[in-house]
Enzyme design. Structure first.
Site, PDB file in Angstrom:
ATOM      1  N   PRO A 323       0.830  -1.207   0.000  1.00 32.65           N
ATOM      2  CA  PRO A 323       0.000   0.000   0.000  1.00 32.65           C
ATOM      3  C   PRO A 323       0.866   1.259   0.000  1.00 32.65           C
ATOM      4  CG  PRO A 323      -0.704  -1.556   1.705  1.00 32.65           C
ATOM      5  CD  PRO A 323       0.612  -2.044   1.187  1.00 32.65           C
ATOM      6  N   GLY A 324       0.309   2.346  -0.517  1.00 27.80           N
ATOM      7  CA  GLY A 324       1.029   3.619  -0.524  1.00 27.80           C
ATOM      8  C   GLY A 324       1.336   4.082  -1.933  1.00 27.80           C
ATOM      9  N   ILE A 325       1.960   5.228  -2.034  1.00 24.80           N
ATOM     10  CA  ILE A 325       2.324   5.807  -3.323  1.00 24.80           C
ATOM     11  C   ILE A 325       3.459   4.992  -3.946  1.00 24.80           C
ATOM     12  CG2 ILE A 325       3.213   7.878  -4.475  1.00 24.80           C
ATOM     13  CD1 ILE A 325       1.956   9.516  -2.192  1.00 24.80           C
ATOM     14  N   GLY A 327       6.748   3.986  -5.812  1.00 24.81           N
ATOM     15  CA  GLY A 327       8.036   4.652  -5.932  1.00 24.81           C
ATOM     16  C   GLY A 327       8.509   4.733  -7.373  1.00 24.81           C
ATOM     17  N   LEU A 328       9.458   5.624  -7.629  1.00 21.00           N
ATOM     18  CA  LEU A 328      10.018   5.805  -8.964  1.00 21.00           C
ATOM     19  C   LEU A 328      11.192   4.872  -9.229  1.00 21.00           C
ATOM     20  CD1 LEU A 328      10.005   9.717  -9.167  1.00 21.00           C
ATOM     21  CD2 LEU A 328       8.323   8.115 -10.113  1.00 21.00           C
ATOM     22  N   LYS A 343      11.718  -5.170  -1.629  1.00 21.05           N
ATOM     23  CA  LYS A 343      11.982  -4.039  -2.518  1.00 21.05           C
ATOM     24  C   LYS A 343      12.897  -4.483  -3.661  1.00 21.05           C
ATOM     25  CE  LYS A 343      12.481  -0.043  -0.353  1.00 21.05           C
ATOM     26  NZ  LYS A 343      12.934   1.032   0.590  1.00 21.05           N
ATOM     27  N   ASP A 378      17.103  -0.604   8.723  1.00 18.88           N
ATOM     28  CA  ASP A 378      18.118  -1.468   8.138  1.00 18.88           C
ATOM     29  C   ASP A 378      17.461  -2.359   7.088  1.00 18.88           C
ATOM     30  OD1 ASP A 378      20.584  -2.582   7.704  1.00 18.88           O
ATOM     31  OD2 ASP A 378      20.494  -3.943   9.414  1.00 18.88           O
TER      32      ASP A 378
END
Length: 589
Positions: A323-325, A327-328, A343, A378
């Site tokens: 969830p959330g905006i 990323g680029l 990620k 971290d």
């Protein structure tokens, strides 16, 4: 594994070389950790920070060194399967009386995974599961010492515990500090419990060193009750040692081991014994995180991945886009039933991101080498990890195919991630602010500004300070977690926006001033941070000076002057100088 231990001399020699490689690594690692006591005694804070930074690279250096040896001496990449199975069996035999068998097994895996194809990443050839028990490994000195307050009383016992650490710097007033310990403990307990026949204080043999503090960690056992405690020892204003506080709540002790803080320096012959003891006072803290915070990051990764695999076997939810905006630079996904995010670096970045994959990886490594001061999460870095394809939601699979096709491959019923990072999952600060009450907004914005301040004086400039790049922990602490634009403060040029040559240029919306790649104009922060009236009100109340170059330039100068700031992983009101005002304040350089 069906193979039996044989007399294959090549397998024996390789196993011996692997043990030698690991032993060399741990000897260097332990020697560096042991010197933390000397740095603390001397007040050499810069050497302490440098040692923590340098220690991060030790493991990879020894792995690469051992890989080269195996390739050059044994042509290890051309050995048959039976020989590799024999190597593992001989290696297990060499660990029977080893003091760090779990670390040695992980070292074996690290070397093996650089030589073997990933189809061999199973328990026949590497340690998918541990082979040697870490229970009851004896060490000298022992992992912890026991003290009995029946012999002379509690006050004398506390003195004996502190003096046994044998710091070569005297205490300012140890009687006063012990009195503060007794008073704080009584306030915490309400009344002294009756002393049972088994009453004892168990204290880990080595102190835990980080920044400017040495921590004594132990627990009181009385009857069926355990009472954990941690003493924080610092340099006083006089230059002598003082006890700054005692932590008695398990959750406060757990905060010391937050992954958003720098790793400890601890002299351990048997690290598994330290982890077992720490787990007895912090049962909810994963062993993987404890190993990581003791500076044993690769062991932390090994145990984390084993925990993840076990969790996947006992759950059925799917990996989904976090969830959330979006990323680029990173594609972020999560498993709702597991408190972490994954990620992956995208193949193509957003148009505003002028960097490449190597730069992003360098920034994430930088986070491991600096003092995170409790304000940067971290990460665990993995390569070529196979996860069940069926557990990936179709929408996430489509995102992977569209945004990061080179980052994974599908092999049968597995999706193999070639490179990714894992972080603790937090609530994105922008989402928190949207749902928060006015009071919660004020508290979060106050925390956000404090995070930026503390990072700055620790020589970290976040770069992209948008709310979405920060998260809120379960304890309400604001932590930064988007690292692709971080820089050292000393690399930046903080400038004031020059006056416009004439009014029309100021009203045009176009910049009338030039800017280099490392130029920062703090006055511009308000434009993209303070659109919400509630946020603006709180920010201007607490952090107006962050919009001025003067704050940043002063923080920058402090770093250049070699100043090492004080960062306390506990609130000021728990310090003895605040609890008991007659107590002198510990030094703050």
């Amino acid at each position: 594994m069906d193979a039996q231990v044989g007399d294959n001399p090549v397998a024996q020699a390789i196993a011996h070389a692997l043990v030698e490689g690991f032993n060399k690594h741990y000897r260097i690692f332990r020697g560096t950790s042991r010197r933390a006591k000397e740095y603390f005694e001397a007040g050499d804070w810069r050497a302490q920070l440098d040692a923590v930074r340098d220690r991060v690279q030790f493991y990879d250096d020894r792995v690469d060194e051992t890989v080269r040896r195996l390739l050059e001496e044994f042509d290890a990449d051309s050995l048959d399967d039976a020989t590799w199975q024999q190597v593992k069996l001989h290696f297990i035999g060499a660990l029977i009386n080893h003091k760090q068998p779990e670390l040695a097994e992980t070292f074996f895996n690290s070397v093996g995974c650089k030589i073997l194809h990933r189809t061999y990443f199973n328990n026949d050839y590497i340690f998918a599961r541990p082979a040697i028990s870490t229970e009851y490994i004896e060490s000298y000195p022992p992992v912890y010492s026991s003290y009995y307050p029946q012999d002379g009383g509690l006050r004398a016992t506390i003195r004996r515990i502190i003096e046994d650490f044998d710091w070569q710097r005297p205490f300012e007033d140890l009687d006063r500090d012990i009195d503060c310990i007794m008073r704080a403990a009584l306030a915490h307990l309400g009344e002294w419990p009756a002393m049972e026949v088994n009453c004892q204080l168990q204290v880990l043999y080595s102190a835990f060193y980080r920044n400017k503090t040495a921590y004594i960690i132990g627990k009181v056992i009385n009857g069926w009750q355990d009472y954990p405690f941690t003493l924080a020892v610092r340099h006083g204003a006089s230059g002598r040692l003082v006890i700054d506080t005692i932590l008695l709540d398990p959750w406060r002790i757990s905060v010391l081991f937050s992954l958003s803080r720098a790793y400890f320096m601890v002299d351990m012959e048997v690290p598994s014994g330290y982890v077992q003891f720490l787990r007895s006072i912090m049962p909810n803290k994963p062993r993987s995180e404890l190993y990581t915070m003791l500076g044993l990051g690769k062991q932390g990764k090994t145990m984390f991945f084993r925990d993840l695999v076990a969790h996947l076997r006992h759950s059925n939810d799917q990996f989904i886009i976090a969830p959330g905006i979006r990323g680029l630079v990173m594609l972020v996904f999560t498993l709702p039933s597991y408190p972490y995010v994954f990620k992956i670096i995208k193949d193509v970045f957003g148009s505003s991101k002028n960097m490449d994959r190597a730069t992003v990886k360098r920034k994430y490594l930088m986070v491991k080498q600096v003092d995170r001061v409790g304000r940067m999460a971290d990460t665990l870095e993995f390569s070529y990890a196979a996860l069940p394809l069926s557990r990936f939601h179709p929408e996430l699979l489509e995102e992977l195919r569209t945004l990061a096709p080179s980052a994974f491959e599908i092999d049968g019923d597995a999706l193999v991630l070639k490179h990714f990072y894992i972080e603790r999952r937090m609530t994105p600060l922008n989402i928190h602010l949207e749902k928060a009450s006015d009071g919660e907004v004020e508290a979060a914005v106050h925390e956000y500004g404090n995070a930026i301040r503390e990072l700055a004086i620790a020589n970290i400039f976040p770069g992209d300070m948008l709310w979405k790049n920060f998260g809120v922990t379960r304890y309400g602490r604001v932590v930064f977690y988007d690292y692709d634009e971080i820089e050292y403060m000393t690399s930046m040029n903080f400038r004031r926006i020059p006056p416009a040559p004439h009014e029309d240029m100021e009203l045009s919306g176009e910049p009338w001033y030039s800017a280099g790649p490392m130029d920062v104009f703090p006055e511009e922060f308000a434009t993209f941070l303070l659109g919400s009236p509630r946020v603006r009100k709180a920010f201007m109340k607490y952090h107006r000076d962050l919009l001025e170059p003067a704050f940043w330039q002063a923080a920058q100068q402090g770093v250049r002057d070699g100043h090492v700031e004080d960062f306390f992983p506990y609130p000021a009101e728990l310090r003895f100088s605040v609890m008991f005002p007659a107590t002198p304040v510990a030094a703050q350089d």
